[in-house]
Design a protein around this motif. Structure first.
Motif, PDB file in Angstrom:
ATOM      1  N   GLU A  56       0.842  -1.201   0.000  1.00  0.00           N
ATOM      2  CA  GLU A  56       0.000   0.000   0.000  1.00  0.00           C
ATOM      3  C   GLU A  56       0.871   1.243   0.000  1.00  0.00           C
ATOM      4  N   ARG A  57       0.429   2.234  -0.726  1.00  0.00           N
ATOM      5  CA  ARG A  57       1.032   3.564  -0.639  1.00  0.00           C
ATOM      6  C   ARG A  57      -0.121   4.551  -0.657  1.00  0.00           C
ATOM      7  N   HIS A  58      -0.327   5.197   0.472  1.00  0.00           N
ATOM      8  CA  HIS A  58      -1.399   6.203   0.543  1.00  0.00           C
ATOM      9  C   HIS A  58      -0.794   7.533   0.933  1.00  0.00           C
ATOM     10  N   GLU A  73       4.652  -1.483  -9.167  1.00  0.00           N
ATOM     11  CA  GLU A  73       5.793  -1.177  -8.300  1.00  0.00           C
ATOM     12  C   GLU A  73       5.844   0.330  -8.068  1.00  0.00           C
ATOM     13  N   CYS A  74       6.004   0.723  -6.798  1.00  0.00           N
ATOM     14  CA  CYS A  74       6.188   2.132  -6.463  1.00  0.00           C
ATOM     15  C   CYS A  74       7.568   2.553  -6.951  1.00  0.00           C
ATOM     16  N   GLY A  75       7.644   3.749  -7.549  1.00  0.00           N
ATOM     17  CA  GLY A  75       8.940   4.270  -7.996  1.00  0.00           C
ATOM     18  C   GLY A  75       9.917   4.425  -6.832  1.00  0.00           C
ATOM     19  N   GLY A  76       9.394   4.500  -5.607  1.00  0.00           N
ATOM     20  CA  GLY A  76      10.258   4.630  -4.425  1.00  0.00           C
ATOM     21  C   GLY A  76      10.673   3.284  -3.848  1.00  0.00           C
ATOM     22  N   GLY A 103       4.152   3.001  -9.852  1.00  0.00           N
ATOM     23  CA  GLY A 103       2.951   2.953  -9.029  1.00  0.00           C
ATOM     24  C   GLY A 103       2.123   4.220  -9.015  1.00  0.00           C
ATOM     25  N   VAL A 104       2.801   5.367  -8.858  1.00  0.00           N
ATOM     26  CA  VAL A 104       2.073   6.622  -8.654  1.00  0.00           C
ATOM     27  C   VAL A 104       1.113   6.955  -9.800  1.00  0.00           C
ATOM     28  N   THR A 105       1.369   6.429 -10.981  1.00  0.00           N
ATOM     29  CA  THR A 105       0.496   6.711 -12.130  1.00  0.00           C
ATOM     30  C   THR A 105      -0.793   5.884 -12.086  1.00  0.00           C
ATOM     31  N   LYS A 164       8.329  15.231  -6.229  1.00  0.00           N
ATOM     32  CA  LYS A 164       8.475  13.788  -5.975  1.00  0.00           C
ATOM     33  C   LYS A 164       8.444  13.028  -7.303  1.00  0.00           C
ATOM     34  N   TYR A 165       8.992  11.813  -7.252  1.00  0.00           N
ATOM     35  CA  TYR A 165       9.034  10.930  -8.437  1.00  0.00           C
ATOM     36  C   TYR A 165       9.767  11.574  -9.613  1.00  0.00           C
ATOM     37  N   THR A 166      10.734  12.427  -9.284  1.00  0.00           N
ATOM     38  CA  THR A 166      11.689  12.954 -10.267  1.00  0.00           C
ATOM     39  C   THR A 166      13.061  12.707  -9.651  1.00  0.00           C
TER      40      THR A 166
HETATM   41 MO   LIG Z   1       4.564   5.295  -5.259  1.00  0.00          MO
END
Ligand SMILES: [Mo]
Ligand SMILES: Nc1nc2c(c(=O)[nH]1)N[C@H]1C(S)=C(S)[C@@H](COP(=O)(O)O)O[C@H]1N2
Length: 432
Positions: A116-118, A162-165, A264-266, A289-291
């Motif tokens: 989970e990523r919230h 997959e989360c980019g982080g 993931g974020v997308t 974020k995510y850059t």
């Molecule tokens: Mo993410």
């Protein structure tokens, strides 16, 4: 048992005792002799009298079992197989929970263990009140109820998210010592079922000036991101089902975007709005974020695609080795660019490599399970795995990745993971 093996099969094919992957096809022999991490020794070694004693009926065979349940749960003996939570101390609704990759097998992540990523908690959305709106550069803005979306023809795909982080501890100066899932477990794989987004966009009628789509979620973060229209038209789906049942609240109930191979974020959860535009909105999650700031001083932006990656799930940190024996090395590989073409394994820290067996099915943008027989002689070893995808892209060694991306790296870590095993069988995360 080993006597039945063809001695040829036990000839190492690479340093450190890696054996040929064909050994795994020899019915049960390896499994009977291997002390897979977590087990003790093969039952067939026990004397006949012991086997008869063990057959005496246990308590659960002497009384009727538990009654039926309306919704099943895992065995209480599996209670330790849970997500580990890494939430923000001041804002507990912001953070992550990690999939315990080291405790799972196969390629499907059980829905209750999907990471989970919230950004601001899980909204409790009443599906009867939820709406999805498509507007902006379209001929006809549309508003859908959940029920109306459920009536469209659907498609199912096995897709990892997959989360980019994920794995960002890999950028740390020192190797982090945690169970695999709690630093690499922001990746999971489900069967996602829903309506191809292209069908809905076509219905709205795309204005030729549109190139981007701003997707927005119905959570308290009102998380939004900009997405390239061409990719959404290609293979994005508005998912309503996850592993056969309606999506779990944590993963986007009643509907989310699933964009195969994109970070993931997308994959916007609780999706409520898609606005077609001619330029990106420059939201927080695509600017601050995510850059990634590169050594050149330039920052990478809109790095959507997840590069090839692999992890050895067993043996892995906090598991146990049971002395010199034949082991099955097990792991997962995936690529956001397509199928995994091969996974190589090394038992000597990367000096030599041998190709692992890939378990069918091998699908595009899906987890692929790999297996490798390994004769461990009990001396120190360093295990690594390296994925190559169908585009020819090869997962990089950590030092190569760090050199290329610099010390400001945080997102998109896909360096080769190394497990050091000492003579006592203790497994730790090493940089090697
Ligand atoms: Mo993410
Ligand atoms: N609306 C909304 N969508 C979201 C998020 C969010 O906080 N809100 N988090 C994003 C991030 S950063 C990731 S990695 C994935 C995680 O999906 P999951 O929680 O189903 O694993 O959802 C994405 N979609």
């Amino acid at each position: 048992m080993t006597a039945k093996l063809d001695p040829e099969d036990l000839q190492p094919v690479a340093g450190g005792g890696l054996l040929h992957r064909r050994l795994l096809l020899k019915s049960g022999l390896v499994l009977a002799t291997a002390a897979a991490a977590g087990s003790t020794h093969a039952a067939s070694d026990a004397p006949a009298q012991k086997i008869t004693e063990d057959l005496a009926s246990p308590s659960w065979m002497r009384t009727p079992g538990q009654p039926f349940t309306t919704y099943g749960k895992p065995s209480k003996y599996e209670a330790r197989v849970i997500r580990s939570i890494g939430a923000n101390r001041d804002l507990p609704s912001n953070g992550v929970s990690w999939t315990p990759l080291e405790s799972l097998e196969g390629i499907i992540t059980p829905s209750g263990l999907h990471f989970e990523r919230h950004h601001n908690g899980v909204p409790e959305i009443d599906p009867a009140q939820h709406r999805l709106v498509i507007h902006g550069l379209v001929k006809q803005p549309l508003m859908f109820t959940v029920d109306s979306l459920l009536r469209y023809p659907m498609q199912s795909h096995l897709i990892f998210i997959e989360c980019g982080g994920n794995s960002n501890a890999g950028w740390h100066e020192e190797p982090i010592q945690r169970p695999l899932g709690s630093f690499h477990g922001l990746v999971s794989c489900s069967e996602w079922t829903g309506v191809p987004l292209a069908v809905l966009l076509d219905q709205a009628g795309i204005d030729p000036k549109a190139t981007w789509v701003i997707a927005e979620g119905a959570d308290a973060a009102v998380m939004n991101v900009s997405l390239p229209l061409a990719k959404l038209m290609d293979d994005a789906i508005v998912a309503l089902y996850q592993n056969g049942e309606r999506i779990r609240p944590e993963n986007g109930y009643p509907l989310r975007l699933v964009i195969p191979g994109f970070e993931g974020v997308t994959n916007v959860k609780w999706l409520r709005r898609l606005q077609l535009t001619s330029e990106p909105v420059m939201a927080r999650n695509e600017t601050s974020k995510y850059t990634e700031l590169l050594p050149s001083g330039k920052a990478r932006q809109f790095t959507f695609t997840i590069e090839a990656k692999s992890l050895i799930t067993s043996p892995s940190a906090f598991q146990k080795m049971f002395g010199a024996n034949i082991y099955e090395i097990r792991g997962l590989a995936w690529s956001g660019r397509g199928k995994v073409a091969k996974v190589e394994v090394s038992a000597d820290g990367g000096k030599s490599w041998a190709e692992a067996a890939l378990q069918e099915p091998v699908l595009s943008r899906c987890f692929t399970r790999f297996r490798m027989p390994w004769s461990w002689d009990g001396s120190p070893a360093i295990l690594k795995s390296r994925a190559t995808d169908e585009t020819g892209y090869v997962q990089p060694e950590r030092d190569v990745l760090v050199k290329e991306r610099g010390r400001n790296g945080y997102f998109h870590y896909n360096g080769i993971l190394a497990w050091g095993i000492d003579e006592d069988g203790v497994i730790s995360h090493v940089y090697a």
